[in-house]
Design an enzyme around this catalytic site. Structure first.
Site, PDB file in Angstrom:
ATOM      1  N   SER A   7     -20.449   1.990  37.677  1.00 11.89           N
ATOM      2  CA  SER A   7     -20.462   3.453  37.801  1.00 11.89           C
ATOM      3  C   SER A   7     -21.276   4.004  36.636  1.00 11.89           C
ATOM      4  O   SER A   7     -20.956   3.719  35.470  1.00 11.89           O
ATOM      5  CB  SER A   7     -19.019   3.971  37.716  1.00 11.89           C
ATOM      6  N   ASP A  34     -21.326   9.115  40.365  1.00 12.40           N
ATOM      7  CA  ASP A  34     -20.107   9.937  40.433  1.00 12.40           C
ATOM      8  C   ASP A  34     -20.443  11.415  40.401  1.00 12.40           C
ATOM      9  O   ASP A  34     -20.762  11.959  39.354  1.00 12.40           O
ATOM     10  CB  ASP A  34     -19.200   9.602  39.239  1.00 12.40           C
ATOM     11  N   HIS A  65     -20.485   9.006  45.337  1.00 13.71           N
ATOM     12  CA  HIS A  65     -19.040   9.288  45.422  1.00 13.71           C
ATOM     13  C   HIS A  65     -18.873  10.783  45.204  1.00 13.71           C
ATOM     14  O   HIS A  65     -18.985  11.281  44.077  1.00 13.71           O
ATOM     15  CB  HIS A  65     -18.297   8.473  44.354  1.00 13.71           C
ATOM     16  N   GLY A 141     -12.057  11.977  37.780  1.00 12.48           N
ATOM     17  CA  GLY A 141     -12.587  13.028  36.909  1.00 12.48           C
ATOM     18  C   GLY A 141     -13.225  12.475  35.656  1.00 12.48           C
ATOM     19  O   GLY A 141     -14.198  13.030  35.146  1.00 12.48           O
ATOM     20  N   GLY A 143     -14.059   8.730  33.102  1.00 19.11           N
ATOM     21  CA  GLY A 143     -14.009   7.289  32.913  1.00 19.11           C
ATOM     22  C   GLY A 143     -13.054   6.950  31.782  1.00 19.11           C
ATOM     23  O   GLY A 143     -12.545   7.823  31.089  1.00 19.11           O
ATOM     24  N   GLY A 144     -12.806   5.662  31.609  1.00 23.86           N
ATOM     25  CA  GLY A 144     -12.018   5.190  30.473  1.00 23.86           C
ATOM     26  C   GLY A 144     -10.525   5.420  30.566  1.00 23.86           C
ATOM     27  O   GLY A 144      -9.809   5.323  29.573  1.00 23.86           O
ATOM     28  N   ASP A 174     -11.515   1.769  42.200  1.00 26.83           N
ATOM     29  CA  ASP A 174     -12.299   2.547  41.241  1.00 26.83           C
ATOM     30  C   ASP A 174     -11.369   3.195  40.219  1.00 26.83           C
ATOM     31  O   ASP A 174     -10.581   4.066  40.540  1.00 26.83           O
ATOM     32  CB  ASP A 174     -13.075   3.632  42.007  1.00 26.83           C
ATOM     33  N   GLY A 175     -11.515   2.694  38.966  1.00 26.58           N
ATOM     34  CA  GLY A 175     -10.744   3.321  37.893  1.00 26.58           C
ATOM     35  C   GLY A 175      -9.932   2.300  37.120  1.00 26.58           C
ATOM     36  O   GLY A 175      -9.029   1.688  37.683  1.00 26.58           O
ATOM     37  N   GLY A 196     -16.881   1.435  35.182  1.00 24.57           N
ATOM     38  CA  GLY A 196     -17.726   2.267  34.327  1.00 24.57           C
ATOM     39  C   GLY A 196     -17.655   1.789  32.892  1.00 24.57           C
ATOM     40  O   GLY A 196     -18.529   1.096  32.384  1.00 24.57           O
TER      41      GLY A 196
END
Ligand code: DX5
Length: 219
Positions: A7, A34, A65, A141, A143-144, A174-175, A196
């Protein structure tokens, strides 16, 4: 086969083209872009211009996305910009079947994303029409963030439905995808992994980061 999908949200935007090419060289299967509107999710990021720019950097399939309200108003724009897969959120598509038809009419693959609190069963009558199911394993909303383990049963439930019906719908997560979480997600039934911050971080090269993810998924 583990499909890694970097991402670009976590990439260094001062050298985005380089970072995309690094991901391609490191064996990325796709690149995810994103798109956020500050309305459906509490962040504003990038739009069709970035898809066009990334399209010029790589031959990899691109996923747009769309974390935006009223995605139906932008399907053709992202298709023209060069997206190969257009992913909309079920939560903002009361006429989802119509939006999926709209995506397919552009010749692109149709993806549907579910936020952590949205049940898989809402899509039970759409699975045959979806090319990719994106199960968000964080609240979208940013990353991380920390992986939400309660999403694992959703992955398994979706995998059971798809396999039972003999469908060819990818399950993407995703995430919070990293070397610690990817084995659980793989075991649960996902086959595409959006990452990401685990790919684009200052601790290692993109190649090293992706090798680490692949290794974690193979043991
Ligand atoms: C967040 C985006 C994710 C995010 C993942 O809403 O949709 O793709 O970039 O970032 P990590 O892998 O750092 O959780």
């Amino acid at each position: 086969m583990v499909g890694l999908v970097p991402s670009i949200l976590s990439a260094d935007f001062t050298r985005l083209g380089e970072q995309v090419r690094e991901a391609e060289a490191a064996g990325a299967q796709r690149i995810q872009i994103d798109v956020m509107d500050g309305h459906f999710v509490p962040n504003i990021t990038m739009g069709p211009m970035v898809v066009e720019a990334v399209r010029r950097c790589t031959t990899l399939p691109l996923e747009a996305h769309l974390m935006i309200s009223n995605p139906q108003e932008y399907i053709e724009t992202f298709a023209k910009a060069g997206a190969d897969v257009i992913i909309v959120h079920q939560e903002v598509c009361p006429h989802l079947h119509r939006v999926l038809k709209q995506i397919k009419a552009t010749g692109k693959q149709a993806g549907v994303a579910l936020n952590p609190s949205t049940p898989v069963i809402l899509l039970q009558d759409m699975f045959h029409f979806i090319d990719l199911l994106l199960i968000m394993t964080i609240n979208p909303g940013f990353g991380g963030q920390e992986f939400i383990p309660e999403t694992l049963p959703k992955i398994t439930q979706a995998r059971q439905i798809i396999n039972h019906r003999g469908l060819h719908c990818d399950i993407e997560v995703d995430g919070g995808v990293n070397a610690q979480t990817i084995p659980q997600m793989l075991h649960a039934g996902a086959n595409l992994f959006v990452a990401g911050s685990a790919v684009y971080n200052n601790k290692e090269t993109v190649q090293e980061a992706m090798d680490k993810l692949r290794l974690a998924a193979s043991v």
